[in-house]
Each structure stands twice: as C-alpha cells, then as structure tokens.
Design a protein around this motif. Structure first.
Motif, PDB file in Angstrom:
ATOM      1  N   GLY A 415       0.792  -1.218   0.000  1.00 50.64           N
ATOM      2  CA  GLY A 415       0.000   0.000   0.000  1.00 50.64           C
ATOM      3  C   GLY A 415       0.822   1.265   0.000  1.00 50.64           C
ATOM      4  N   PHE A 416       2.019   1.220  -0.540  1.00 53.31           N
ATOM      5  CA  PHE A 416       2.903   2.390  -0.470  1.00 53.31           C
ATOM      6  C   PHE A 416       2.355   3.559  -1.293  1.00 53.31           C
ATOM      7  CE2 PHE A 416       6.736   4.851  -1.538  1.00 53.31           C
ATOM      8  CZ  PHE A 416       7.207   5.104  -0.252  1.00 53.31           C
ATOM      9  N   THR A 417       1.719   3.246  -2.407  1.00 48.39           N
ATOM     10  CA  THR A 417       1.163   4.317  -3.238  1.00 48.39           C
ATOM     11  C   THR A 417       0.149   5.133  -2.452  1.00 48.39           C
ATOM     12  OG1 THR A 417       1.507   2.997  -5.217  1.00 48.39           O
ATOM     13  CG2 THR A 417      -0.029   4.843  -5.386  1.00 48.39           C
ATOM     14  N   GLN A 418      -0.717   4.458  -1.692  1.00 48.72           N
ATOM     15  CA  GLN A 418      -1.688   5.174  -0.875  1.00 48.72           C
ATOM     16  C   GLN A 418      -0.998   5.891   0.293  1.00 48.72           C
ATOM     17  OE1 GLN A 418      -2.081   1.979  -1.844  1.00 48.72           O
ATOM     18  NE2 GLN A 418      -3.607   2.404  -3.448  1.00 48.72           N
ATOM     19  N   THR A 419       0.100   5.287   0.787  1.00 52.62           N
ATOM     20  CA  THR A 419       0.808   5.874   1.926  1.00 52.62           C
ATOM     21  C   THR A 419       1.381   7.240   1.592  1.00 52.62           C
ATOM     22  OG1 THR A 419       1.367   3.700   2.823  1.00 52.62           O
ATOM     23  CG2 THR A 419       2.719   5.571   3.541  1.00 52.62           C
ATOM     24  N   ILE A 420       1.993   7.338   0.417  1.00 49.51           N
ATOM     25  CA  ILE A 420       2.682   8.578   0.061  1.00 49.51           C
ATOM     26  C   ILE A 420       1.739   9.614  -0.531  1.00 49.51           C
ATOM     27  CG2 ILE A 420       4.834   7.330  -0.356  1.00 49.51           C
ATOM     28  CD1 ILE A 420       4.326   7.658  -3.349  1.00 49.51           C
ATOM     29  N   SER A 421       0.508   9.219  -0.756  1.00 52.74           N
ATOM     30  CA  SER A 421      -0.439  10.154  -1.365  1.00 52.74           C
ATOM     31  C   SER A 421      -0.690  11.325  -0.419  1.00 52.74           C
ATOM     32  CB  SER A 421      -1.759   9.437  -1.688  1.00 52.74           C
ATOM     33  OG  SER A 421      -2.684  10.346  -2.231  1.00 52.74           O
ATOM     34  N   GLY A 422      -0.352  12.507  -0.865  1.00 54.39           N
ATOM     35  CA  GLY A 422      -0.641  13.710  -0.103  1.00 54.39           C
ATOM     36  C   GLY A 422       0.435  14.125   0.886  1.00 54.39           C
ATOM     37  N   ILE A 423       1.498  13.344   1.072  1.00 52.24           N
ATOM     38  CA  ILE A 423       2.534  13.768   2.017  1.00 52.24           C
ATOM     39  C   ILE A 423       3.531  14.685   1.311  1.00 52.24           C
ATOM     40  CG2 ILE A 423       2.288  11.602   3.271  1.00 52.24           C
ATOM     41  CD1 ILE A 423       5.029  10.792   2.254  1.00 52.24           C
ATOM     42  N   VAL A 496       3.085   5.549  11.824  1.00 53.18           N
ATOM     43  CA  VAL A 496       1.677   5.221  12.081  1.00 53.18           C
ATOM     44  C   VAL A 496       0.780   6.322  11.525  1.00 53.18           C
ATOM     45  CG1 VAL A 496      -0.048   4.878  13.889  1.00 53.18           C
ATOM     46  CG2 VAL A 496       2.227   3.832  14.106  1.00 53.18           C
ATOM     47  N   ASP A 497       1.248   7.547  11.636  1.00 58.51           N
ATOM     48  CA  ASP A 497       0.454   8.670  11.149  1.00 58.51           C
ATOM     49  C   ASP A 497       0.209   8.592   9.648  1.00 58.51           C
ATOM     50  OD1 ASP A 497       0.339   9.650  13.703  1.00 58.51           O
ATOM     51  OD2 ASP A 497       1.996  11.088  13.432  1.00 58.51           O
ATOM     52  N   ILE A 498       1.189   8.116   8.916  1.00 56.07           N
ATOM     53  CA  ILE A 498       1.017   8.047   7.460  1.00 56.07           C
ATOM     54  C   ILE A 498       0.585   6.653   7.012  1.00 56.07           C
ATOM     55  CG2 ILE A 498       2.718   9.870   7.074  1.00 56.07           C
ATOM     56  CD1 ILE A 498       4.722   7.740   6.215  1.00 56.07           C
ATOM     57  N   ARG A 499       0.297   5.760   8.001  1.00 58.04           N
ATOM     58  CA  ARG A 499      -0.187   4.397   7.719  1.00 58.04           C
ATOM     59  C   ARG A 499       0.805   3.662   6.808  1.00 58.04           C
ATOM     60  NH1 ARG A 499      -5.379   3.573   9.098  1.00 58.04           N
ATOM     61  NH2 ARG A 499      -5.581   1.886   7.569  1.00 58.04           N
ATOM     62  N   PHE A 500       2.077   3.659   7.247  1.00 62.32           N
ATOM     63  CA  PHE A 500       3.129   2.948   6.497  1.00 62.32           C
ATOM     64  C   PHE A 500       2.827   1.459   6.514  1.00 62.32           C
ATOM     65  CE2 PHE A 500       7.269   1.158   5.597  1.00 62.32           C
ATOM     66  CZ  PHE A 500       7.828   2.055   4.688  1.00 62.32           C
ATOM     67  N   GLY A 501       2.797   0.845   5.344  1.00 61.57           N
ATOM     68  CA  GLY A 501       2.370  -0.541   5.222  1.00 61.57           C
ATOM     69  C   GLY A 501       3.427  -1.548   5.634  1.00 61.57           C
ATOM     70  N   ARG A 502       2.972  -2.804   5.739  1.00 61.71           N
ATOM     71  CA  ARG A 502       3.900  -3.873   6.092  1.00 61.71           C
ATOM     72  C   ARG A 502       4.793  -4.205   4.897  1.00 61.71           C
ATOM     73  NH1 ARG A 502       2.160  -9.584   5.218  1.00 61.71           N
ATOM     74  NH2 ARG A 502       0.600  -9.545   3.561  1.00 61.71           N
TER      75      ARG A 502
END
Length: 680
Positions: A415-423, A496-502
């Motif tokens: 889910g890295f694409t969703q993680t970096i979205s907007g940061i 955790v704030d940016i929901r970094f995936g496993r």
C-alpha cells in the motif's frame, strides 16, 4: 632551459658527451715535456739549449707554454735563446693579469667586421709576458691562461682575450695561425666567428673554444721528453714539420689543471688538444641556440609525458616517459658524435620525468579519491569484506557475464502508493531514506548485494557477485531480520500517522545469468533467470497468503532454517508452486488488521520431517489456524462446523482472491485445499 649557475648538472654531463666524441689525431702536433729534466734542475741555459735543438729539427711552429718573463738582463744565455727563437716561427705564452705590466709583443693583426658581438670575452687589466728581447725575436704571442668552471674543470680555452686595450689570440690559435702562414685573424658575426684561412671557428660570446681532452695513449704518442730532444736522434726527427708545444707537466711547475679526462692534466696538453681539434675541424660546440632547443623540447616532451601520465595506465605512461627520455639522450649522444654539437642530455629528461611523475601523482590522487568514492558507493551495495576482496583481487569481479546459483530476495511495502499520497516531498524522501538505510544495512550485514532500489522495493542477491557460503540460510536469516526491522519501523509514531504498510518478502534460489548489461554510457549489473522472477512473484503472493515472507521450493530445499509449508499456489508462468515460510515467523492479516499471530500452516510431505510434530494439525487445528491467522483472502468464518467450505462461498472468495491480485503478480487464485490442507 635553466641558466648555467642553476643547471649544475649540465657541464658534467656535457663532459661525458665530449669524451664520447672521436679524438682528433692529425699527427701535426707534438709536445715537448721538460718535466723529466727537472731532476737535475732547469735554468735559462737549459731552455736555450732545448729551443735551439727544436729549431734544428725544423718544426712548423714552436709554441711556448712557458712565460719567459724572469731574468730579462742582457746575457749570453738570453741572447742565444733569442737567436734560437728567431730561427723558427715562434709564439710566446702570456698570462692575463690584474696588473698593467705593459703591452705584450708582438701584437698580432686582428680584423673585425661590423656587427661583431663578444659580450663575455675575457678582459684583464694586463698580462705577464716575455722579456723584450725574446718578444723581438718571436713571431707572435698567445694567451696561455686557462680558466676553469665553477667546479674548477677546464672545458674551454680563450680563442681571444683582452689585455689592457689590446686583443690577443689564444696560444693554440696563434700557433695554428703561424702553422698556416697567416698574418691576420678575422672576426665577424653574432654569434662571433673566427676565420683562420680555410678554418672558420665559432667562438661565441665568450670568444672561447671547447676542446676534447685526449687519452693517455694519445698524449704519450705525441709527446717527447726534453732530454731526448737535446740528445738528438729520432726525437728531433719526430718534431720536423709539426706544431711543437713546449711545457712542463711536473706538479711543482703548477701547470696541472682539472679536465673532463683527468683532475691532473698538463696545461701544455690542453693547448695541444685544441690545436689538434682546430686542424681536424672537430671541436665540441655548445651553440647559443642550444638552450632554446632544449627549452622547446622540454616543454613539448614534458607535455606529452604529462598527458600520458594523466590519461594512461601508470605502466604505459611510464614506458612512454622512458621512451622519451631514451630518445632525447640517444639524440644528444648521436648529435655529439656526428656533429660535435653539445645538447644537455639531462635537463630535458629531467623535465619529462618530473612532468610525467607529476601527472601520474595527480592521476594516482584522483584514482585514490575515485577508489575511496567507489568503495563508499559499492559499500552501499556489497558487504565491506567483499569490497575489500574485490580491491585486492579485481579478477574476482567477473562482470562480463557468468552463470551461477544465487538466492534472490525481493521486498515491497504494501500500500505504499496510498501511503505517500498527499505527504510532502521532503517527508517522502526522509521516510524512504530512513527505511532504506535500515533495510540495506541488514542485507549487507548478511553478506547480500543490493542489486536495485526501485521505488519502495529492495532487490537483493546472495552469492553474487562473489561466492557466499550458506547463501540460502543467510538470505532467510536476512528476511527474518528485515521483517523485524520493518515491523518496528512501521510502529514508529510518524509512520503510524502516514499508515506505512507492512513489508512483504519473497525468496527463491536458482541458476541465474549475471553481468553488466546496457548501452556504452549506461550499464547495470543485473541478474536474469527463473529464480529471480519467481522471487518477485512470491513477494507479491504474501498479500494473498497473509504472510510477510514467502520462500520458493528450491530455497526451501537448500536451507537449514526451519520452515513451514504453506502448500501449493498457482503462479503465472510457473504453474503450481509449493511455498514456505519460516517457523515462528509472524504475519499480520492484511484485511482484519489483527495482532501479530503465528503464520502456521499444514506442511507438504517433502518437509514433514523438518516440521516434525508441530506441523501435524488435525481438522480443528487447521480450521482454527485458518480462522485466527487469516491465511488468505478466504474468510475462515465461512467454514462450517464439519470442516466444509460451501461451494458458493468458495467461489466468491476464490474470485475475490484472484481479483485482488495486482497486475503482473500471481496469475491464479489460492486453492482452499492447497492452503489449508485436507480436512479429514
């Protein structure tokens, strides 16, 4: 090139060239040495007897390297000596002095043309000269003074010097003038030249002539002792028709000088050497243009050497520099032997050597800096001990292409694409830097090579490019530590704030072709093979299996690490593949987000012994394992109490498992029986 005072090496080296030149032996010069007669004393009467005996022999010229300045009273001996001097052409030696002692006579006629330049001619206030009655009887007078260089070595003799306000030729020059029955010496040009009949001599700004010292054998062959001449016979016959120099080689006479040939060289032999060279037309010459030639050659050859040292390998650059040095020295030797021209054999080679060494030192410094940078850069991709081995033994890096068994390890952040979205971009870079720093350090610590960092993924190889013992075990151990680091990393508050995936990891072992591949200006060391592709697919399979580490069948067979079988899955381009995960490995269910649980599944038959009793699950354990662990996208709650999975529900979940796969990952869906085993 450098001025004479600075080029202290030049004249000694030119001496070596002078001695390589062929000796001028005309047979027209003889020396009468009075040294042996000194045992019984030597006086004016002995001089008169010797000169009279020489005159009877019929020489061409008599040149006295003796100044007859003492006892000038009128006496029978002096009158007899003057009479003997008048019987043959004779030139009397004079010594330049700082005192004005009158004008030496006879004064030869010297004519000079317009434009004559003699800026460095030897000028003295006066000269010590012979008694007037001897001068009246003689035909000429010549400068017998000899001056050494800064090291005291006599290399050149005055062809012309000034005493008071008059110019006088050197003793050898005047002897040759009389030998050729000339009355006038003609000077001209810049650089200055002296003409003696058919002879034209370059005397340069100092009005001097270099000479080639003769060997001991040559000196002995042209020398007779005074006693033999006065005794008559063959000695007198030897002198007939020759230029006869009369002098004294005894140490107590004070007429020994240092030359290139010997530190104790009789001055009378020096004058004889110059006369021989003049008659033979073979005199060493150091032209006024020589420094310009040497300077130009030094610049040109030094530039070649510096370019070679900067661009070529040290050995090749050294060979080129050596060739330039040898070429110049050889050219200087040939020029001296064939043309009697003296070129500095050391100055230019010194410039070439220093230029080449300077360039090679700079290249070595750049190479060292590049090596340090390369070590640092490669050290980010390979373990330090491997880098050191490659530096010591470059042959170990067979980058042109080779086939070897490697263990490939692929990671990816879910889910890295969703993680970096907007940061923010700076935060994005900071996150990746921190993540990759930890991941790559772990790979290198286990002996792996960082093949690529693509996006958020790490591609690592074990047993490449150098041999790595137990590479499969080290890859599995590395995967466990990577998982531990990744889980701890994603628990950091900012992560955790940016929901970094496993982090998902795939491992497989197999034969691969490795080497540098690409265009001339862009190459990449990479690996190609089925095991590489399968490792990438297994990394993606973790999403459906609910695991974080998925190991292929070849790696599972070769490792000694304890594994648990996950059953068989269908992988695009590979068909049905049995997969495994380490025992005790923890995974998080991707959908339910429950706590870390033991990803234990029923093993395949091939690894029953390795799994031992811990893998022998009954139907209830299998159901509970599936229900608790969430081993696939199948909903464990849908399994009925009899251990059966309704066909309709299985179809839905299997379809969901298939549609959830990303493009280019697992092509088939996970089979229920293959994942959970057979429920009995």
């Amino acid at each position: 090139m450098l001025p004479e005072p600075w080029a202290f090496w030049r004249e000694p080296m030119l001496d070596r060239l002078v001695l390589l030149m062929p000796a001028a032996e005309t047979g027209a010069v003889a020396v009468v040495d009075i040294a042996s007669a000194r045992r019984d004393g030597w006086d004016r009467q002995d001089t008169q007897r010797l000169v009279a005996a020489i005159a009877e022999a019929g020489p061409s010229v008599v040149a006295l390297d003796i100044v007859l300045s003492a006892d000038c009273r009128m006496s029978a001996q002096n009158t007899a000596l003057a009479t003997a001097l008048g019987r043959v052409p004779a030139t009397l030696g004079i010594l330049l002095s700082g005192d004005d002692r009158g004008v030496p006579r006879p004064t030869p006629t010297i004519a000079a043309t317009e434009g004559l330049a003699l800026p460095d001619i030897w000028v003295a206030a006066g000269a010590e000269h012979a008694c007037a009655q001897f001068e009246a009887a003689a035909t000429g007078s010549g400068v017998a003074s000899l001056a050494g260089g800064s090291d005291g070595v006599v290399r050149a003799i005055p062809a012309l010097a000034v005493a008071g306000e008059r110019a006088y030729p050197g003793l050898a020059v005047d002897a040759v003038r009389l030998h050729q029955k000339l009355g006038t010496i003609i000077l001209s040009g810049d650089p200055a030249k002296m003409r003696l009949g058919p002879l034209q001599l370059t005397i340069g700004p100092a009005a001097s002539l270099r000479f080639r010292p003769s060997t001991d054998e040559t000196q002995m062959a042209r020398t007779v002792i005074a006693d033999a001449v006065m005794s008559g016979g063959a000695a007198r016959t030897f002198l007939a028709g020759k230029i006869v120099f009369v002098g004294d080689s005894a140490p107590e006479a004070g007429a020994l000088r240092a030359t290139a040939q010997s530190p104790l060289y009789p001055s009378v032999q020096i004058h004889a050497d110059l006369a021989e060279g003049m008659l033979a037309g073979r005199l060493p010459l150091r032209p006024v243009w020589a420094p310009f030639i040497e300077g130009g050659a030094g610049v040109a050859l030094g530039l070649v050497a510096s370019v070679a040292g900067a661009l070529l390998a040290p050995v090749l650059a050294g060979l080129i520099g050596l060739a330039l040095v040898i070429a110049w020295i050889g050219g200087a030797v040939v020029t001296a032997i064939l043309a009697e021209v003296l070129l500095d054999p050391v100055g230019v080679p010194a410039v070439v050597t220093m230029a080449g060494l300077a360039a090679m030192i700079l290249q070595a410094a750049r190479t060292r800096r590049a090596e340090i940078a390369l070590r640092r850069r490669i050290g980010q991709l390979l373990p330090p001990d491997v880098v050191s081995r490659f530096v010591r033994e470059p042959s170990l890096m067979r980058l042109e292409g080779e086939e070897r068994v490697v263990t490939a390890l692929f990671t990816d952040v879910e889910g890295f694409t969703q993680t970096i979205s907007g940061i923010e971009p700076k935060l994005f870079v900071r996150v990746l830097d921190a993540y990759f720093t930890g991941m790559t350090q772990i790979v290198l610590a286990h002996g792996g090579m960082i093949d690529k960092l693509v996006g958020d993924a790490v591609h690592a190889l074990f047993n490449a490019p150098a041999d790595l013992p137990d590479h499969v075990d080290k890859a599995v151990a590395c995967a466990l530590q990577l998982h531990e680091f990744a889980e701890a990393f994603r628990q950091r508050p900012e992560m955790v704030d940016i929901r970094f995936g496993r982090t998902r990891i795939g491992i497989e072992t197999g034969s691969a072709i490795l080497g540098d591949v690409g265009a001339a200006d862009k190459i990449d060391y990479t690996a190609h093979g089925a095991a590489i592709n399968l490792a990438a697919r297994l990394e993606q399979a973790n999403k459906q299996l609910g695991t974080s580490i998925c190991i292929g069948p070849q790696a599972a067979q070769l490792t000694q690490m304890p594994l648990r079988a996950l059953g068989e899955i269908e992988v695009r381009s590979f068909g049905m593949v049995e997969v495994f995960t380490p025992i005790g490995h923890l995974a998080r269910h991707p959908d339910k987000g429950e706590g870390l649980v033991d990803a234990t599944l029923t093993p395949g038959d091939d690894f029953a012994r390795r799994c031992a009793d811990s893998c022998k699950l009954d139907a209830f354990a299998s159901i509970e394992g599936a229900r608790n662990a969430g081993t696939s996208n199948l909903d464990a709650a849908a399994i009925d109490e009899d251990g059966e999975f309704p066909a309709s529900r299985a179809g839905e979940e299997a379809g969901a498992a298939h549609t959830d796969l990303p493009e280019g990952s697992l092509d088939g869906h996970v089979q229920l029986g293959q994942v959970l085993g057979t429920v009995e």
